[in-house]
Scaffold this motif. Sequence first.
Motif, PDB file in Angstrom:
ATOM      1  N   GLY A   1       0.811  -1.213   0.000  1.00 32.73           N
ATOM      2  CA  GLY A   1       0.000   0.000   0.000  1.00 32.73           C
ATOM      3  C   GLY A   1       0.842   1.258   0.000  1.00 32.73           C
ATOM      4  O   GLY A   1       0.358   2.329   0.384  1.00 32.73           O
ATOM      5  N   THR A   2       2.089   1.135  -0.422  1.00 26.30           N
ATOM      6  CA  THR A   2       3.038   2.251  -0.401  1.00 26.30           C
ATOM      7  C   THR A   2       3.761   2.321  -1.739  1.00 26.30           C
ATOM      8  O   THR A   2       4.184   1.280  -2.256  1.00 26.30           O
ATOM      9  N   PRO A   3       3.894   3.510  -2.326  1.00 28.26           N
ATOM     10  CA  PRO A   3       4.676   3.584  -3.559  1.00 28.26           C
ATOM     11  C   PRO A   3       6.039   2.906  -3.407  1.00 28.26           C
ATOM     12  O   PRO A   3       6.679   3.033  -2.352  1.00 28.26           O
ATOM     13  N   LEU A   4       6.450   2.202  -4.424  1.00 34.27           N
ATOM     14  CA  LEU A   4       7.661   1.393  -4.326  1.00 34.27           C
ATOM     15  C   LEU A   4       8.860   2.217  -3.875  1.00 34.27           C
ATOM     16  O   LEU A   4       9.651   1.775  -3.031  1.00 34.27           O
ATOM     17  N   GLU A   5       8.984   3.422  -4.423  1.00 34.01           N
ATOM     18  CA  GLU A   5      10.147   4.247  -4.086  1.00 34.01           C
ATOM     19  C   GLU A   5      10.123   4.673  -2.610  1.00 34.01           C
ATOM     20  O   GLU A   5      11.179   4.777  -1.972  1.00 34.01           O
ATOM     21  N   ASP A   6       8.916   4.878  -2.065  1.00 32.96           N
ATOM     22  CA  ASP A   6       8.816   5.237  -0.644  1.00 32.96           C
ATOM     23  C   ASP A   6       9.077   4.020   0.243  1.00 32.96           C
ATOM     24  O   ASP A   6       9.704   4.137   1.312  1.00 32.96           O
ATOM     25  N   PHE A   7       8.573   2.869  -0.182  1.00 37.04           N
ATOM     26  CA  PHE A   7       8.821   1.629   0.566  1.00 37.04           C
ATOM     27  C   PHE A   7      10.325   1.355   0.616  1.00 37.04           C
ATOM     28  O   PHE A   7      10.872   0.990   1.671  1.00 37.04           O
ATOM     29  N   ALA A   8      10.995   1.552  -0.509  1.00 36.98           N
ATOM     30  CA  ALA A   8      12.444   1.342  -0.545  1.00 36.98           C
ATOM     31  C   ALA A   8      13.166   2.337   0.354  1.00 36.98           C
ATOM     32  O   ALA A   8      14.085   1.964   1.097  1.00 36.98           O
ATOM     33  N   ARG A   9      12.735   3.580   0.287  1.00 44.38           N
ATOM     34  CA  ARG A   9      13.385   4.616   1.110  1.00 44.38           C
ATOM     35  C   ARG A   9      13.271   4.310   2.603  1.00 44.38           C
ATOM     36  O   ARG A   9      14.255   4.398   3.344  1.00 44.38           O
ATOM     37  N   ASP A  10      12.050   3.941   3.025  1.00 47.45           N
ATOM     38  CA  ASP A  10      11.784   3.791   4.460  1.00 47.45           C
ATOM     39  C   ASP A  10      12.291   2.458   5.021  1.00 47.45           C
ATOM     40  O   ASP A  10      12.744   2.404   6.164  1.00 47.45           O
TER      41      ASP A  10
ATOM     42  N   LEU B   1      14.442   0.054   3.376  1.00 46.83           N
ATOM     43  CA  LEU B   1      15.735  -0.502   2.964  1.00 46.83           C
ATOM     44  C   LEU B   1      16.849   0.544   3.017  1.00 46.83           C
ATOM     45  O   LEU B   1      17.881   0.330   3.653  1.00 46.83           O
ATOM     46  N   PHE B   2      16.627   1.663   2.368  1.00 49.92           N
ATOM     47  CA  PHE B   2      17.700   2.642   2.252  1.00 49.92           C
ATOM     48  C   PHE B   2      17.973   3.372   3.579  1.00 49.92           C
ATOM     49  O   PHE B   2      19.134   3.489   4.002  1.00 49.92           O
ATOM     50  N   ALA B   3      16.923   3.887   4.223  1.00 52.58           N
ATOM     51  CA  ALA B   3      17.128   4.662   5.459  1.00 52.58           C
ATOM     52  C   ALA B   3      17.838   3.842   6.538  1.00 52.58           C
ATOM     53  O   ALA B   3      18.780   4.345   7.170  1.00 52.58           O
ATOM     54  N   PRO B   4      17.455   2.585   6.790  1.00 56.14           N
ATOM     55  CA  PRO B   4      18.187   1.822   7.820  1.00 56.14           C
ATOM     56  C   PRO B   4      19.670   1.626   7.490  1.00 56.14           C
ATOM     57  O   PRO B   4      20.478   1.427   8.395  1.00 56.14           O
TER      58      PRO B   4
ATOM     59  N   LEU C   1      25.684   1.166  -3.070  1.00 55.67           N
ATOM     60  CA  LEU C   1      25.639  -0.166  -3.687  1.00 55.67           C
ATOM     61  C   LEU C   1      26.436  -1.168  -2.849  1.00 55.67           C
ATOM     62  O   LEU C   1      26.029  -2.320  -2.677  1.00 55.67           O
ATOM     63  N   GLY C   2      27.573  -0.713  -2.326  1.00 52.32           N
ATOM     64  CA  GLY C   2      28.368  -1.582  -1.466  1.00 52.32           C
ATOM     65  C   GLY C   2      27.599  -1.984  -0.209  1.00 52.32           C
ATOM     66  O   GLY C   2      27.678  -3.122   0.246  1.00 52.32           O
ATOM     67  N   LYS C   3      26.850  -1.051   0.350  1.00 52.07           N
ATOM     68  CA  LYS C   3      26.061  -1.370   1.550  1.00 52.07           C
ATOM     69  C   LYS C   3      24.993  -2.418   1.253  1.00 52.07           C
ATOM     70  O   LYS C   3      24.715  -3.287   2.080  1.00 52.07           O
ATOM     71  N   LEU C   4      24.377  -2.326   0.078  1.00 52.30           N
ATOM     72  CA  LEU C   4      23.358  -3.319  -0.282  1.00 52.30           C
ATOM     73  C   LEU C   4      23.981  -4.705  -0.422  1.00 52.30           C
ATOM     74  O   LEU C   4      23.420  -5.703   0.031  1.00 52.30           O
ATOM     75  N   GLY C   5      25.158  -4.747  -1.039  1.00 52.75           N
ATOM     76  CA  GLY C   5      25.852  -6.024  -1.142  1.00 52.75           C
ATOM     77  C   GLY C   5      26.237  -6.568   0.222  1.00 52.75           C
ATOM     78  O   GLY C   5      26.106  -7.765   0.502  1.00 52.75           O
ATOM     79  N   GLN C   6      26.718  -5.679   1.083  1.00 56.15           N
ATOM     80  CA  GLN C   6      27.118  -6.099   2.428  1.00 56.15           C
ATOM     81  C   GLN C   6      25.913  -6.630   3.213  1.00 56.15           C
ATOM     82  O   GLN C   6      26.032  -7.592   3.985  1.00 56.15           O
ATOM     83  N   LEU C   7      24.746  -6.008   3.016  1.00 56.66           N
ATOM     84  CA  LEU C   7      23.540  -6.468   3.708  1.00 56.66           C
ATOM     85  C   LEU C   7      23.222  -7.915   3.334  1.00 56.66           C
ATOM     86  O   LEU C   7      22.894  -8.734   4.204  1.00 56.66           O
TER      87      LEU C   7
END
Length: 355
Positions: free
Chosen positions: A197-206, A208-211, A240-246
């Motif tokens: 129920g959340t725009p994909l870009e906002d879901f990603a921001r809140d 995945l990216f923000a944490p 990108l490195g942080k996403l890989g590390q996750l």
Amino acid sequence: MPALNRLLAFALPCLMAASAQAQGVIDLDTLPVTGPDAEYAGVTSVLVMQDGEIVAERYFEGDADTLRNTRSATKTVTGMLAGIAVGDGTLARDSRVPSFFPDHTVANPDPRKEAVTILDLATMSSIAECDDMNMFSRGHEERMYLIEDWPGFYLDLPVKGFPAWATRPEDSPYGRAFSYCTAGVTTLGAVVENASGTPLEDFARDRLFAPLGITNAKWQFSPLGLAQGGGGLELSTRALGKLGQLLLDGGAYRGQRILPADWAKETLSPQADVPGREGTEYGYLVWLQEAEANGRRVVTRSMAGNGGNKVIIEPETRSVTVITTRNFGQRDAHAKSDRLYAEAILPTLLERAPR
């Protein structure tokens, strides 16, 4: 001076010294990148992390804050967002994709299309006739971009045929017949959006990216305003490195659970065989590929996109390597980045991570 401040005053210089020492481990300054005939021409940045620490970093264009369009590496991000939705309980691995588009009347209706699940999309193995590697495919991504409704484009595709020379799913490793389909991943992004129920870009921001401390991301959008989960997301090299590390760390970051551990493990595990590419398999929107150096063979896991853009996760050396380029559309782009990794980076990583 409070005790905490005294501790930081002592510890920070030590940590900075250790980091500065680590930065010299791999020499990226001498990489032949400059000039049209240079072996690695077109490479724009390289970042190498081991045990969560940056051990080499070099920017040939821009700097650490520059956003990089790594094209289909975006697909792995969409897979991670689907995993977060699964952890929330708004999605399940066997959730049927058409159920998230109740107002769409599909063309070419077929019960097998009704049964397509999110794992079919995450493993590039749905029954839809969609193959970006075949210019004649009805589901080729370039045809999708000509219309407004991108998920509708995917949902309307006919069922794939299996002529005698093609391997059927039941005869394929892992029971899946792989075909690379950007439209399917675009639709997976829409499923995450509808489920949450959340725009994909906002879901990603809140979620995945923000944490992870990622504060700058630039998406591309469909004509109807859907964030394109199939490609084109721009992030910095360090992001990108942080996403890989996750993913390497099993979905947790600094003690915080971001991605379900089982989803992270499955993402990096083989889920489908890639036909015609020996030694290559596919996880959840991640490529598994063999690499060799120092007489040792390892299996890398990569977020990968057009131009040879890669986030290479290598569990044996506990490393993440980011290579960004502007070699879009070049036939040897992926081979060039793979060669850079195998010849200039992996040998040192292996030396630092003895068996």
